[in-house]
Motif scaffolding. Structure first.
Motif, PDB file in Angstrom:
ATOM      1  N   MET A   1       0.859  -1.085   0.004  1.00 54.46           N
ATOM      2  CA  MET A   1      -0.047  -0.095  -0.016  1.00 54.46           C
ATOM      3  C   MET A   1       0.867   1.247   0.057  1.00 54.46           C
ATOM      4  O   MET A   1       1.832   1.348   0.785  1.00 54.46           O
ATOM      5  CB  MET A   1      -0.983   0.086   1.331  1.00 54.46           C
ATOM      6  CG  MET A   1      -2.104   1.234   0.938  1.00 54.46           C
ATOM      7  SD  MET A   1      -3.094   1.102   2.940  1.00 54.46           S
ATOM      8  CE  MET A   1      -3.905  -0.289   2.573  1.00 54.46           C
ATOM      9  N   VAL A   2       0.399   2.211  -0.819  1.00 56.99           N
ATOM     10  CA  VAL A   2       1.289   3.353  -0.897  1.00 56.99           C
ATOM     11  C   VAL A   2       0.289   4.679  -0.606  1.00 56.99           C
ATOM     12  O   VAL A   2      -0.681   4.633  -1.134  1.00 56.99           O
ATOM     13  CB  VAL A   2       1.763   3.569  -2.324  1.00 56.99           C
ATOM     14  CG1 VAL A   2       2.591   5.070  -2.440  1.00 56.99           C
ATOM     15  CG2 VAL A   2       2.762   2.397  -2.583  1.00 56.99           C
ATOM     16  N   LEU A   3       0.721   5.315   0.468  1.00 58.24           N
ATOM     17  CA  LEU A   3      -0.225   6.573   0.897  1.00 58.24           C
ATOM     18  C   LEU A   3       0.537   7.900   0.713  1.00 58.24           C
ATOM     19  O   LEU A   3       1.932   7.737   1.026  1.00 58.24           O
ATOM     20  CB  LEU A   3      -0.520   6.196   2.405  1.00 58.24           C
ATOM     21  CG  LEU A   3      -1.241   4.827   2.658  1.00 58.24           C
ATOM     22  CD1 LEU A   3      -1.474   4.887   4.096  1.00 58.24           C
ATOM     23  CD2 LEU A   3      -2.598   4.836   1.937  1.00 58.24           C
ATOM     24  N   PHE A   4      -0.074   8.815   0.526  1.00 61.48           N
ATOM     25  CA  PHE A   4       0.562  10.146   0.400  1.00 61.48           C
ATOM     26  C   PHE A   4      -0.266  10.987   1.335  1.00 61.48           C
ATOM     27  O   PHE A   4      -1.667  11.042   1.468  1.00 61.48           O
ATOM     28  CB  PHE A   4       0.557  10.840  -0.994  1.00 61.48           C
ATOM     29  CG  PHE A   4       1.543   9.951  -1.920  1.00 61.48           C
ATOM     30  CD1 PHE A   4       2.868  10.348  -1.716  1.00 61.48           C
ATOM     31  CD2 PHE A   4       1.119   9.136  -2.975  1.00 61.48           C
ATOM     32  CE1 PHE A   4       3.665   9.455  -2.621  1.00 61.48           C
ATOM     33  CE2 PHE A   4       1.882   8.503  -3.775  1.00 61.48           C
ATOM     34  CZ  PHE A   4       3.303   8.613  -3.478  1.00 61.48           C
ATOM     35  N   LEU A   5       0.383  11.856   2.329  1.00 63.05           N
ATOM     36  CA  LEU A   5      -0.048  13.072   2.864  1.00 63.05           C
ATOM     37  C   LEU A   5       0.119  14.408   2.096  1.00 63.05           C
ATOM     38  O   LEU A   5       1.000  14.714   2.002  1.00 63.05           O
ATOM     39  CB  LEU A   5       0.195  12.831   4.301  1.00 63.05           C
ATOM     40  CG  LEU A   5       0.050  11.973   5.255  1.00 63.05           C
ATOM     41  CD1 LEU A   5       0.701  11.951   6.676  1.00 63.05           C
ATOM     42  CD2 LEU A   5      -1.418  11.439   5.342  1.00 63.05           C
ATOM     43  N   ALA A  24      -2.636   5.902  -3.139  1.00 64.82           N
ATOM     44  CA  ALA A  24      -1.966   5.643  -4.636  1.00 64.82           C
ATOM     45  C   ALA A  24      -1.701   4.399  -5.047  1.00 64.82           C
ATOM     46  O   ALA A  24      -1.800   4.166  -6.521  1.00 64.82           O
ATOM     47  CB  ALA A  24      -0.837   6.414  -4.642  1.00 64.82           C
ATOM     48  N   LYS A  25      -1.717   3.315  -4.142  1.00 65.48           N
ATOM     49  CA  LYS A  25      -1.462   1.831  -4.539  1.00 65.48           C
ATOM     50  C   LYS A  25      -2.025   1.241  -3.685  1.00 65.48           C
ATOM     51  O   LYS A  25      -1.692   1.124  -2.311  1.00 65.48           O
ATOM     52  CB  LYS A  25      -0.021   1.638  -4.853  1.00 65.48           C
ATOM     53  CG  LYS A  25       0.217   0.327  -5.531  1.00 65.48           C
ATOM     54  CD  LYS A  25       1.811   0.412  -5.769  1.00 65.48           C
ATOM     55  CE  LYS A  25       2.280  -0.805  -6.671  1.00 65.48           C
ATOM     56  NZ  LYS A  25       3.576  -0.638  -7.212  1.00 65.48           N
ATOM     57  N   HIS A  26      -2.755   0.052  -3.987  1.00 66.78           N
ATOM     58  CA  HIS A  26      -3.318  -0.926  -2.958  1.00 66.78           C
ATOM     59  C   HIS A  26      -3.730  -2.289  -3.858  1.00 66.78           C
ATOM     60  O   HIS A  26      -4.306  -2.312  -4.957  1.00 66.78           O
ATOM     61  CB  HIS A  26      -4.584  -0.306  -2.507  1.00 66.78           C
ATOM     62  CG  HIS A  26      -5.231  -0.905  -1.263  1.00 66.78           C
ATOM     63  ND1 HIS A  26      -5.420  -2.321  -1.479  1.00 66.78           N
ATOM     64  CD2 HIS A  26      -5.535  -0.712   0.140  1.00 66.78           C
ATOM     65  CE1 HIS A  26      -5.923  -2.906  -0.427  1.00 66.78           C
ATOM     66  NE2 HIS A  26      -6.128  -1.597   0.517  1.00 66.78           N
ATOM     67  N   ARG A  27      -3.024  -3.259  -3.653  1.00 67.09           N
ATOM     68  CA  ARG A  27      -3.023  -4.496  -4.119  1.00 67.09           C
ATOM     69  C   ARG A  27      -4.403  -4.978  -4.467  1.00 67.09           C
ATOM     70  O   ARG A  27      -4.838  -5.478  -5.613  1.00 67.09           O
ATOM     71  CB  ARG A  27      -2.119  -5.544  -3.464  1.00 67.09           C
ATOM     72  CG  ARG A  27      -2.281  -6.699  -4.395  1.00 67.09           C
ATOM     73  CD  ARG A  27      -1.251  -7.823  -3.771  1.00 67.09           C
ATOM     74  NE  ARG A  27       0.020  -7.409  -3.487  1.00 67.09           N
ATOM     75  CZ  ARG A  27       0.998  -8.124  -3.929  1.00 67.09           C
ATOM     76  NH1 ARG A  27       0.656  -9.362  -4.005  1.00 67.09           N
ATOM     77  NH2 ARG A  27       2.220  -7.766  -3.722  1.00 67.09           N
ATOM     78  N   ASN A  28      -5.360  -5.095  -3.168  1.00 64.64           N
ATOM     79  CA  ASN A  28      -6.593  -5.772  -3.386  1.00 64.64           C
ATOM     80  C   ASN A  28      -7.990  -4.768  -3.043  1.00 64.64           C
ATOM     81  O   ASN A  28      -8.680  -5.163  -2.541  1.00 64.64           O
ATOM     82  CB  ASN A  28      -6.606  -6.913  -2.479  1.00 64.64           C
ATOM     83  CG  ASN A  28      -5.601  -8.094  -2.701  1.00 64.64           C
ATOM     84  OD1 ASN A  28      -5.485  -8.302  -3.965  1.00 64.64           O
ATOM     85  ND2 ASN A  28      -5.152  -8.597  -2.016  1.00 64.64           N
ATOM     86  N   GLY A  29      -7.622  -3.592  -3.164  1.00 63.36           N
ATOM     87  CA  GLY A  29      -8.553  -2.675  -2.745  1.00 63.36           C
ATOM     88  C   GLY A  29      -8.661  -1.294  -3.725  1.00 63.36           C
ATOM     89  O   GLY A  29      -7.801  -1.197  -4.630  1.00 63.36           O
ATOM     90  N   PRO A  30      -9.615  -0.423  -3.466  1.00 64.34           N
ATOM     91  CA  PRO A  30      -9.769   0.708  -4.284  1.00 64.34           C
ATOM     92  C   PRO A  30      -8.574   1.589  -3.909  1.00 64.34           C
ATOM     93  O   PRO A  30      -8.139   1.785  -2.927  1.00 64.34           O
ATOM     94  CB  PRO A  30     -11.122   1.133  -3.950  1.00 64.34           C
ATOM     95  CG  PRO A  30     -11.369   0.736  -2.480  1.00 64.34           C
ATOM     96  CD  PRO A  30     -10.693  -0.526  -2.303  1.00 64.34           C
ATOM     97  N   LEU A  31      -8.568   2.615  -4.798  1.00 66.53           N
ATOM     98  CA  LEU A  31      -7.700   3.870  -4.759  1.00 66.53           C
ATOM     99  C   LEU A  31      -8.727   4.952  -4.516  1.00 66.53           C
ATOM    100  O   LEU A  31      -9.892   5.136  -4.882  1.00 66.53           O
ATOM    101  CB  LEU A  31      -6.949   4.095  -6.123  1.00 66.53           C
ATOM    102  CG  LEU A  31      -6.039   3.091  -6.591  1.00 66.53           C
ATOM    103  CD1 LEU A  31      -5.389   3.691  -7.854  1.00 66.53           C
ATOM    104  CD2 LEU A  31      -5.325   2.441  -5.725  1.00 66.53           C
ATOM    105  N   GLY A  32      -8.212   6.133  -3.719  1.00 65.77           N
ATOM    106  CA  GLY A  32      -8.861   7.297  -3.577  1.00 65.77           C
ATOM    107  C   GLY A  32      -8.258   8.294  -2.851  1.00 65.77           C
ATOM    108  O   GLY A  32      -7.135   8.237  -2.405  1.00 65.77           O
ATOM    109  N   ARG A  33      -9.123   9.094  -2.283  1.00 67.33           N
ATOM    110  CA  ARG A  33      -8.762  10.197  -1.204  1.00 67.33           C
ATOM    111  C   ARG A  33      -9.774  10.174  -0.023  1.00 67.33           C
ATOM    112  O   ARG A  33     -11.039  10.131  -0.112  1.00 67.33           O
ATOM    113  CB  ARG A  33      -8.993  11.642  -2.041  1.00 67.33           C
ATOM    114  CG  ARG A  33      -7.850  11.699  -2.931  1.00 67.33           C
ATOM    115  CD  ARG A  33      -7.999  13.204  -3.478  1.00 67.33           C
ATOM    116  NE  ARG A  33      -6.871  13.516  -4.453  1.00 67.33           N
ATOM    117  CZ  ARG A  33      -6.956  14.361  -5.361  1.00 67.33           C
ATOM    118  NH1 ARG A  33      -7.653  15.172  -5.512  1.00 67.33           N
ATOM    119  NH2 ARG A  33      -5.638  14.528  -6.334  1.00 67.33           N
TER     120      ARG A  33
END
Length: 50
Positions: A1-5, A24-33
């Motif tokens: 999982m890749v997260l940005f603040l 920004a990146k999630h193997r088995n899940g949705p992307l979003g804000r």
């Protein structure tokens, strides 16, 4: 999982601060804000609106 603040430059002095969490990146899940609030006094994030 890749997260940005991300925080707004004009919101630097406000407390609690509005923070945007970008998924920004999630193997088995949705992307979003997700909009959150950061409370300096407690060093914690809380769910909030943008």
């Amino acid at each position: 999982m890749v997260l940005f603040l991300h925080r707004q430059a004009d919101d630097a002095e406000a407390s609690p601060r509005k923070i945007r969490l970008d998924i920004a990146k999630h193997r088995n899940g949705p992307l979003g804000r997700i909009w959150m609030r950061f409370h300096d006094a407690y060093g914690r994030f809380a769910e909030g609106s943008g």
